[in-house]
Design a protein around this motif. Sequence first.
Motif, PDB file in Angstrom:
ATOM      1  N   ARG A  76       0.847  -1.029   0.142  1.00 39.73           N
ATOM      2  CA  ARG A  76      -0.369   0.051   0.297  1.00 39.73           C
ATOM      3  C   ARG A  76       1.023   1.188   0.044  1.00 39.73           C
ATOM      4  O   ARG A  76       1.897   1.712   1.000  1.00 39.73           O
ATOM      5  CB  ARG A  76      -0.774  -0.279   1.355  1.00 39.73           C
ATOM      6  N   VAL A  77       1.054   1.918  -1.136  1.00 39.56           N
ATOM      7  CA  VAL A  77       1.682   3.017  -1.083  1.00 39.56           C
ATOM      8  C   VAL A  77       0.668   4.001  -0.784  1.00 39.56           C
ATOM      9  O   VAL A  77      -0.254   4.773  -1.584  1.00 39.56           O
ATOM     10  CB  VAL A  77       1.821   3.427  -2.428  1.00 39.56           C
ATOM     11  N   SER A  78       1.408   5.192   0.237  1.00 40.79           N
ATOM     12  CA  SER A  78       0.967   6.424   1.227  1.00 40.79           C
ATOM     13  C   SER A  78       1.669   7.631   0.373  1.00 40.79           C
ATOM     14  O   SER A  78       2.397   7.240  -0.394  1.00 40.79           O
ATOM     15  CB  SER A  78       0.650   5.994   2.665  1.00 40.79           C
TER      16      SER A  78
ATOM     17  N   LYS B 208       6.378   3.382  -7.224  1.00 39.30           N
ATOM     18  CA  LYS B 208       5.702   3.533  -6.304  1.00 39.30           C
ATOM     19  C   LYS B 208       6.346   4.790  -5.568  1.00 39.30           C
ATOM     20  O   LYS B 208       5.683   5.631  -5.224  1.00 39.30           O
ATOM     21  CB  LYS B 208       6.023   1.919  -4.964  1.00 39.30           C
ATOM     22  N   ALA B 209       7.963   5.288  -6.280  1.00 41.23           N
ATOM     23  CA  ALA B 209       8.222   6.598  -5.281  1.00 41.23           C
ATOM     24  C   ALA B 209       7.580   7.920  -5.454  1.00 41.23           C
ATOM     25  O   ALA B 209       6.733   8.698  -5.098  1.00 41.23           O
ATOM     26  CB  ALA B 209      10.141   6.486  -5.562  1.00 41.23           C
ATOM     27  N   SER B 210       7.022   7.253  -7.419  1.00 41.50           N
ATOM     28  CA  SER B 210       6.619   8.341  -8.396  1.00 41.50           C
ATOM     29  C   SER B 210       4.469   8.778  -7.459  1.00 41.50           C
ATOM     30  O   SER B 210       4.347   9.774  -7.144  1.00 41.50           O
ATOM     31  CB  SER B 210       6.387   8.050  -9.809  1.00 41.50           C
ATOM     32  N   LEU B 211       4.033   7.546  -7.262  1.00 41.64           N
ATOM     33  CA  LEU B 211       2.746   7.811  -6.863  1.00 41.64           C
ATOM     34  C   LEU B 211       2.851   7.895  -5.297  1.00 41.64           C
ATOM     35  O   LEU B 211       1.974   8.772  -5.040  1.00 41.64           O
ATOM     36  CB  LEU B 211       2.308   6.452  -6.551  1.00 41.64           C
ATOM     37  N   ALA B 212       3.855   8.022  -4.764  1.00 45.72           N
ATOM     38  CA  ALA B 212       3.719   8.197  -2.660  1.00 45.72           C
ATOM     39  C   ALA B 212       4.047  10.338  -3.373  1.00 45.72           C
ATOM     40  O   ALA B 212       3.129  10.580  -2.730  1.00 45.72           O
ATOM     41  CB  ALA B 212       5.341   7.829  -2.162  1.00 45.72           C
TER      42      ALA B 212
ATOM     43  N   ALA C 264       2.845  11.965  -5.789  1.00 42.27           N
ATOM     44  CA  ALA C 264       1.596  12.444  -6.428  1.00 42.27           C
ATOM     45  C   ALA C 264       0.821  12.880  -5.059  1.00 42.27           C
ATOM     46  O   ALA C 264      -0.425  12.860  -5.557  1.00 42.27           O
ATOM     47  CB  ALA C 264       1.188  11.611  -7.886  1.00 42.27           C
ATOM     48  N   LEU C 265       0.307  11.728  -4.583  1.00 37.21           N
ATOM     49  CA  LEU C 265      -0.722  11.462  -3.919  1.00 37.21           C
ATOM     50  C   LEU C 265      -0.726  12.595  -2.517  1.00 37.21           C
ATOM     51  O   LEU C 265      -1.062  13.001  -1.912  1.00 37.21           O
ATOM     52  CB  LEU C 265      -0.495  10.387  -2.579  1.00 37.21           C
ATOM     53  N   VAL C 266       0.709  13.354  -2.918  1.00 37.52           N
ATOM     54  CA  VAL C 266       0.593  14.648  -1.951  1.00 37.52           C
ATOM     55  C   VAL C 266      -0.254  15.699  -2.344  1.00 37.52           C
ATOM     56  O   VAL C 266      -1.687  16.121  -1.701  1.00 37.52           O
ATOM     57  CB  VAL C 266       1.626  14.927  -1.208  1.00 37.52           C
ATOM     58  N   ALA C 267      -0.481  16.098  -3.817  1.00 34.06           N
ATOM     59  CA  ALA C 267      -1.350  16.478  -4.445  1.00 34.06           C
ATOM     60  C   ALA C 267      -2.580  16.440  -4.852  1.00 34.06           C
ATOM     61  O   ALA C 267      -3.380  16.955  -4.757  1.00 34.06           O
ATOM     62  CB  ALA C 267      -0.667  17.154  -5.936  1.00 34.06           C
ATOM     63  N   TYR C 268      -2.485  15.229  -4.797  1.00 32.29           N
ATOM     64  CA  TYR C 268      -4.150  14.078  -5.137  1.00 32.29           C
ATOM     65  C   TYR C 268      -4.406  13.577  -4.355  1.00 32.29           C
ATOM     66  O   TYR C 268      -4.922  12.368  -4.458  1.00 32.29           O
ATOM     67  CB  TYR C 268      -3.724  13.300  -6.479  1.00 32.29           C
ATOM     68  N   TYR C 269      -4.900  14.037  -2.669  1.00 32.83           N
ATOM     69  CA  TYR C 269      -4.774  13.449  -1.767  1.00 32.83           C
ATOM     70  C   TYR C 269      -6.012  12.749  -1.702  1.00 32.83           C
ATOM     71  O   TYR C 269      -5.624  11.876  -1.155  1.00 32.83           O
ATOM     72  CB  TYR C 269      -4.623  14.414  -0.417  1.00 32.83           C
ATOM     73  N   PRO C 270      -6.775  13.148  -2.624  1.00 34.41           N
ATOM     74  CA  PRO C 270      -8.357  12.050  -2.037  1.00 34.41           C
ATOM     75  C   PRO C 270      -8.504  11.323  -2.529  1.00 34.41           C
ATOM     76  O   PRO C 270      -8.698  10.153  -2.228  1.00 34.41           O
ATOM     77  CB  PRO C 270      -8.812  12.872  -2.911  1.00 34.41           C
ATOM     78  N   LEU C 271      -7.177  10.504  -3.954  1.00 33.50           N
ATOM     79  CA  LEU C 271      -6.902   9.717  -3.818  1.00 33.50           C
ATOM     80  C   LEU C 271      -6.455   8.412  -3.174  1.00 33.50           C
ATOM     81  O   LEU C 271      -6.503   7.272  -3.711  1.00 33.50           O
ATOM     82  CB  LEU C 271      -6.144   9.406  -5.205  1.00 33.50           C
TER      83      LEU C 271
END
Length: 153
Positions: free
Chosen positions: A18-20, A71-75, A77-84
């Motif tokens: 799971r990537v946060s 995985k690192a890129s997704l982590a 990107a999730l800062v800006a697109y936190y609802p995902l």
Amino acid sequence: MGECTGEAYTVKITAEDRVSAVLPLQEHWLPLSNLDLLLPPLDVGVFFCYKNGDTLSRYLDDFDGMVSVLKASLAKALVAYYPLAGEVVANSAGEPEVLCNNRGVDFIVASADVDLERLNLYNADESVEKKLVPEKKGGVISVQEVILEGTHT
């Protein structure tokens, strides 16, 4: 880990994670729009293909590195697109809302014993859905990275 037999090929799950988001996020709720509440829930599957290197062995050597980079890129990107990175849950009125809690995105690594040429992309529901595109387990989105290890005939 797990194995899912498809119509003409088998997908073997080799890792689940799971990537946060890389930065901590304050938990909060986001209401869905009126349109979201009127329409039935919709799952959208996306399937990308990339040409491998000169040989399958070279691609296999780079696969773990590609998984790490994704995985690192997704982590990030999730800062800006936190609802995902959240989950859809019922609020006190019983309506679905997005709980932005940085639950994370389910990230699955798998292999499939099929060549890309053998997939029937004209009928993706039959040849790709729930095999090469994962089902969500509770989050807003999920990601599955698959290496195709066909016979090359």
